[in-house]
Design a protein around this motif. Sequence first.
Motif, PDB file in Angstrom:
ATOM      1  N   LYS A  70       0.492  -1.303   0.099  1.00  0.00           N
ATOM      2  CA  LYS A  70       0.181  -0.060   0.125  1.00  0.00           C
ATOM      3  C   LYS A  70       0.882   1.497   0.065  1.00  0.00           C
ATOM      4  CE  LYS A  70      -4.247  -2.258   3.008  1.00  0.00           C
ATOM      5  NZ  LYS A  70      -4.893  -1.971   3.520  1.00  0.00           N
ATOM      6  N   GLU A  71       0.084   2.377  -0.312  1.00  0.00           N
ATOM      7  CA  GLU A  71       0.724   3.580  -0.281  1.00  0.00           C
ATOM      8  C   GLU A  71       1.727   3.590   0.996  1.00  0.00           C
ATOM      9  OE1 GLU A  71      -0.350   8.577  -1.450  1.00  0.00           O
ATOM     10  OE2 GLU A  71      -1.760   7.021  -1.304  1.00  0.00           O
ATOM     11  N   LYS A  72       2.258   4.208   1.151  1.00  0.00           N
ATOM     12  CA  LYS A  72       3.485   5.033   2.684  1.00  0.00           C
ATOM     13  C   LYS A  72       3.850   3.730   4.033  1.00  0.00           C
ATOM     14  CE  LYS A  72       1.852   9.771   1.547  1.00  0.00           C
ATOM     15  NZ  LYS A  72       1.742  10.757   2.760  1.00  0.00           N
ATOM     16  N   ALA A  73       3.149   2.430   3.024  1.00  0.00           N
ATOM     17  CA  ALA A  73       3.886   1.503   3.504  1.00  0.00           C
ATOM     18  C   ALA A  73       5.236   0.869   4.180  1.00  0.00           C
ATOM     19  CB  ALA A  73       3.830  -0.133   2.833  1.00  0.00           C
ATOM     20  N   PHE A  74       6.194   2.051   4.311  1.00  0.00           N
ATOM     21  CA  PHE A  74       7.379   2.273   4.952  1.00  0.00           C
ATOM     22  C   PHE A  74       7.435   3.006   4.820  1.00  0.00           C
ATOM     23  CE2 PHE A  74       7.468  -1.539   1.741  1.00  0.00           C
ATOM     24  CZ  PHE A  74       8.361  -2.390   2.335  1.00  0.00           C
ATOM     25  N   GLN A  75       6.763   4.271   5.650  1.00  0.00           N
ATOM     26  CA  GLN A  75       6.648   5.516   6.156  1.00  0.00           C
ATOM     27  C   GLN A  75       8.216   5.984   7.385  1.00  0.00           C
ATOM     28  OE1 GLN A  75       3.452   7.870   6.372  1.00  0.00           O
ATOM     29  NE2 GLN A  75       2.197   6.559   7.630  1.00  0.00           N
ATOM     30  N   ASN A  76       7.803   4.800   8.318  1.00  0.00           N
ATOM     31  CA  ASN A  76       8.243   4.441   9.722  1.00  0.00           C
ATOM     32  C   ASN A  76       9.704   4.034   9.673  1.00  0.00           C
ATOM     33  OD1 ASN A  76       6.158   5.695  10.673  1.00  0.00           O
ATOM     34  ND2 ASN A  76       4.415   3.922  10.739  1.00  0.00           N
ATOM     35  N   MET A  77       9.987   3.477   8.073  1.00  0.00           N
ATOM     36  CA  MET A  77      11.115   2.856   8.090  1.00  0.00           C
ATOM     37  C   MET A  77      12.291   3.683   7.200  1.00  0.00           C
ATOM     38  SD  MET A  77       9.604   0.004   7.796  1.00  0.00           S
ATOM     39  CE  MET A  77       8.314  -1.092   8.466  1.00  0.00           C
ATOM     40  N   PRO A  78      12.710   5.251   7.745  1.00  0.00           N
ATOM     41  CA  PRO A  78      14.113   5.698   6.735  1.00  0.00           C
ATOM     42  C   PRO A  78      15.147   5.279   6.380  1.00  0.00           C
ATOM     43  CG  PRO A  78      13.458   6.713   8.533  1.00  0.00           C
ATOM     44  CD  PRO A  78      12.537   5.711   8.837  1.00  0.00           C
ATOM     45  N   ASP A  79      15.571   4.655   7.244  1.00  0.00           N
ATOM     46  CA  ASP A  79      16.972   4.553   7.567  1.00  0.00           C
ATOM     47  C   ASP A  79      16.674   2.721   6.567  1.00  0.00           C
ATOM     48  OD1 ASP A  79      17.533   5.867   8.790  1.00  0.00           O
ATOM     49  OD2 ASP A  79      16.950   5.229  11.076  1.00  0.00           O
ATOM     50  N   LEU A  80      16.087   1.622   6.407  1.00  0.00           N
ATOM     51  CA  LEU A  80      15.810   1.316   5.196  1.00  0.00           C
ATOM     52  C   LEU A  80      16.076   1.249   4.079  1.00  0.00           C
ATOM     53  CD1 LEU A  80      12.254  -0.767   5.144  1.00  0.00           C
ATOM     54  CD2 LEU A  80      14.648  -1.096   7.034  1.00  0.00           C
ATOM     55  N   VAL A  81      17.605   0.344   3.733  1.00  0.00           N
ATOM     56  CA  VAL A  81      18.648   0.619   2.140  1.00  0.00           C
ATOM     57  C   VAL A  81      18.047  -0.773   1.449  1.00  0.00           C
ATOM     58  CG1 VAL A  81      20.908   2.034   3.303  1.00  0.00           C
ATOM     59  CG2 VAL A  81      20.541  -0.652   3.633  1.00  0.00           C
ATOM     60  N   LYS A  82      18.041  -1.996   1.587  1.00  0.00           N
ATOM     61  CA  LYS A  82      17.327  -3.013   0.895  1.00  0.00           C
ATOM     62  C   LYS A  82      16.083  -3.488   1.250  1.00  0.00           C
ATOM     63  CE  LYS A  82      19.106  -7.438  -0.284  1.00  0.00           C
ATOM     64  NZ  LYS A  82      20.402  -7.783  -0.655  1.00  0.00           N
ATOM     65  N   ILE A  83      14.936  -3.356   0.607  1.00  0.00           N
ATOM     66  CA  ILE A  83      13.768  -4.754   0.752  1.00  0.00           C
ATOM     67  C   ILE A  83      13.630  -5.248  -0.563  1.00  0.00           C
ATOM     68  CG2 ILE A  83      11.096  -4.147   0.662  1.00  0.00           C
ATOM     69  CD1 ILE A  83      12.197  -1.196   1.417  1.00  0.00           C
ATOM     70  N   ASP A  84      13.580  -6.821  -0.163  1.00  0.00           N
ATOM     71  CA  ASP A  84      13.355  -7.784  -0.874  1.00  0.00           C
ATOM     72  C   ASP A  84      11.573  -8.365  -0.551  1.00  0.00           C
ATOM     73  OD1 ASP A  84      16.031  -6.993  -2.407  1.00  0.00           O
ATOM     74  OD2 ASP A  84      16.519  -9.176  -1.302  1.00  0.00           O
ATOM     75  N   PHE A  85      10.834  -8.150  -1.656  1.00  0.00           N
ATOM     76  CA  PHE A  85       9.600  -9.307  -1.703  1.00  0.00           C
ATOM     77  C   PHE A  85      10.606 -10.693  -3.001  1.00  0.00           C
ATOM     78  CE2 PHE A  85       8.768  -5.423  -1.133  1.00  0.00           C
ATOM     79  CZ  PHE A  85       7.542  -5.020  -0.093  1.00  0.00           C
ATOM     80  N   ILE A  86       9.973 -11.783  -2.443  1.00  0.00           N
ATOM     81  CA  ILE A  86      10.713 -13.108  -3.026  1.00  0.00           C
ATOM     82  C   ILE A  86       9.544 -13.587  -3.025  1.00  0.00           C
ATOM     83  CG2 ILE A  86      12.673 -14.608  -3.556  1.00  0.00           C
ATOM     84  CD1 ILE A  86      14.215 -12.587  -2.312  1.00  0.00           C
ATOM     85  N   ASN A  87       9.217 -14.382  -3.694  1.00  0.00           N
ATOM     86  CA  ASN A  87       8.187 -15.123  -4.265  1.00  0.00           C
ATOM     87  C   ASN A  87       6.849 -15.263  -3.106  1.00  0.00           C
ATOM     88  OD1 ASN A  87       6.864 -17.983  -5.104  1.00  0.00           O
ATOM     89  ND2 ASN A  87       8.300 -18.986  -3.716  1.00  0.00           N
ATOM     90  N   ASN A  88       5.901 -13.896  -3.110  1.00  0.00           N
ATOM     91  CA  ASN A  88       4.931 -13.806  -2.954  1.00  0.00           C
ATOM     92  C   ASN A  88       3.838 -13.475  -3.662  1.00  0.00           C
ATOM     93  OD1 ASN A  88       5.723 -13.046   0.472  1.00  0.00           O
ATOM     94  ND2 ASN A  88       7.201 -12.573  -1.275  1.00  0.00           N
ATOM     95  N   LYS A  89       2.709 -13.578  -2.911  1.00  0.00           N
ATOM     96  CA  LYS A  89       1.988 -13.843  -4.234  1.00  0.00           C
ATOM     97  C   LYS A  89       0.969 -11.831  -3.928  1.00  0.00           C
ATOM     98  CE  LYS A  89       1.719 -18.072  -4.523  1.00  0.00           C
ATOM     99  NZ  LYS A  89       2.297 -18.414  -6.025  1.00  0.00           N
ATOM    100  N   ILE A  90       1.917 -11.250  -4.510  1.00  0.00           N
ATOM    101  CA  ILE A  90       1.889  -9.786  -4.308  1.00  0.00           C
ATOM    102  C   ILE A  90       1.157  -9.263  -5.693  1.00  0.00           C
ATOM    103  CG2 ILE A  90       2.625  -7.396  -4.270  1.00  0.00           C
ATOM    104  CD1 ILE A  90       4.980  -8.526  -2.174  1.00  0.00           C
ATOM    105  N   LYS A  91       0.063  -8.187  -5.911  1.00  0.00           N
ATOM    106  CA  LYS A  91      -0.735  -8.266  -7.155  1.00  0.00           C
ATOM    107  C   LYS A  91      -0.944  -6.833  -7.416  1.00  0.00           C
ATOM    108  CE  LYS A  91      -3.474 -12.607  -6.659  1.00  0.00           C
ATOM    109  NZ  LYS A  91      -5.200 -12.966  -6.798  1.00  0.00           N
ATOM    110  N   THR A  92      -0.949  -6.481  -6.477  1.00  0.00           N
ATOM    111  CA  THR A  92      -1.253  -4.703  -6.620  1.00  0.00           C
ATOM    112  C   THR A  92       0.468  -4.244  -6.361  1.00  0.00           C
ATOM    113  OG1 THR A  92      -3.129  -4.976  -6.542  1.00  0.00           O
ATOM    114  CG2 THR A  92      -2.097  -3.004  -6.677  1.00  0.00           C
ATOM    115  N   VAL A  93       0.756  -3.017  -6.504  1.00  0.00           N
ATOM    116  CA  VAL A  93       1.140  -2.106  -6.023  1.00  0.00           C
ATOM    117  C   VAL A  93       1.460  -0.512  -6.223  1.00  0.00           C
ATOM    118  CG1 VAL A  93       3.980  -0.305  -6.074  1.00  0.00           C
ATOM    119  CG2 VAL A  93       3.850  -3.613  -6.135  1.00  0.00           C
TER     120      VAL A  93
END
Length: 604
Positions: A70-93
């Motif tokens: 969803k929109e602004k899903a990571f707004q409280n994690m400003p220090d993230l440098v890497k995000i991986d979504f592997i083999n999920n069933k994600i249909k919408t960004v």
Amino acid sequence: MLPTNAALLLVLLLESGKGQTPCHNATDPSCPKPYQDVYTKTRDVTEIPKSASPIITEMFFVETSLVEIKEKAFQNMPDLVKIDFINNKIKTVEVGAFDNLGKLEELEISSADLGSLPVGSFRNLSHLWKLSLRGSGIKGLEKGLFEGLGNLEQLYLHLNEIPSLPEGAFDGLPKLKLLHLAENKISSISKDVFKQLTQLNTLRLYQNEISGLTEGSLDSQHSLTELSLRNNRIRTLPPNLLRNLTNLEKLSLGNNLFEALPGEIFLGLRKMKQLELASNQLKVLPGQLLAEMPLLQDLDLSKNKLSSLESLVLHPFPKLTTLKLQRNLLESIPTGLFDKYGNLKSVYLGGNPWRCDCHLLYLHRWMKANPKSVKDAAKVKCRSPDDLVGKVVKSLTEDQFICFTTTPISATFESTWLPRSTLPPAVTGGTTATLPSASKPFTTAVVITTSVLEPTTSRTIPTSTEMMITTPQITTSTGSPTKTLKTMSSSSSTTAPGTTITTTVPTETPVTSPQITTLTQSPTSTETSPKTTIKISSMVSKSKFASSWTDTATPDIIAGTSLASTSGDSSTTAAQIFTTIMAGLAIVLRGLQPPVQHLRDPTN
């Protein structure tokens, strides 16, 4: 001090309390580090967590129940440098899903079911240098999707269902170095789609449905070092397609539909190290194929229709280490070919129809001298001659590589005029010539031309005629031709003066003993008669024979019997001669037909 096992258990519990997946093996690379947060089906989530520990800089979602970001899903994690979504069933960004991630450098959404992505999905990711969307069911790219990614260096879009690349799809990516578009459904490439990718060094387009590229479509890729177009449907390439790729080191054109390549297609590629042309329909190689590739190390020409390697002989390749020639139509190797490749370590030659004669002796000797270099030596087998079919080339001895030769048959004819005295009219003259049989079948053709002179005339016939033997033909011409008679027979007769007889005698294998008989009528006078000598020589299966016969058409031979002009009863002899002449004339006159061919007197 706590026992070792108890201390280990405490550590595991602490890690588990931090939201980490316990490590059962300290050497397991899947074990998360303290700065990583991992969610899996054993620690499942259905939505993105609202926050994370301040020390977390990398977050992984592997086989979870997530179906949307969803929109602004990571707004409280400003220090993230890497995000991986592997083999999920994600249909919408959703648009703005990664807002407030100004430090994010790597993002992967793989093995998802996206279908499409809206423009703005990746906005404000100014530090992102790697984006992977592989295998996510993407069916199209919208122009502007990657806007704002000015630092992006690697873009992975392979294993999707993208049918085309819209103009401007990659605009705004000035630092992009790697573009992976393989295993999609791309059928064409527009001329300017890569125009702004001036820093690109790797372009992978293999296993698509591309049928061709337009001239100039790669002119901006001066930095390109790897280009892969294999497993497409390309039949031809523009001659100057690669003209600006002076830094190209690896080129793959295998498994297409090429039958030929433009002669200048590889000009200027002096840094080329790997060239793959396997699994095409190539019958010949461009004349300048390797002329400008002094650094070439790996050349794959396997699975084509090549019958000659002459273009490889023209230039030495001191760096070449691997040469693949298997499954072509090669019958021999040019003498000295492999001697030009001083560093050759691996050669593949199996699956060719090798002709094991003297022309393959060089390859046999090279294989013996370099036993470890031919990696498929057991598959290098003879296809001919018949007595060596299926034999492994390396297992043969040198005396088995034999070439057979055959000398063509030729014939020489000589005609000489001999004087003769005045005699009673000759009734008949006959000679017989027998040719020796050849050791093997062959077909002979002889052309003999004889002129019969009328009384008190003088003519000249060429003394020598030489020709290749085709179909036998005997032509006899007189001063005033009135008739042409053709018959398929091994003997011929000449009628009264003024008649031309043409006889075609096919002599076919095996050679028998044809009989040639010439009958001449001559009045009492002084004239010149021909003496014809025929010499025939040939070689069949290393055997020689020569034969000659002499046909002297003189009145001294009557019905095959020698007669003396002063012996016997002259009246009886004259009567016999006269009777024979009249009988012969009657036979000839009955056979006369209206003339069908007019021959010109050679003396006129």
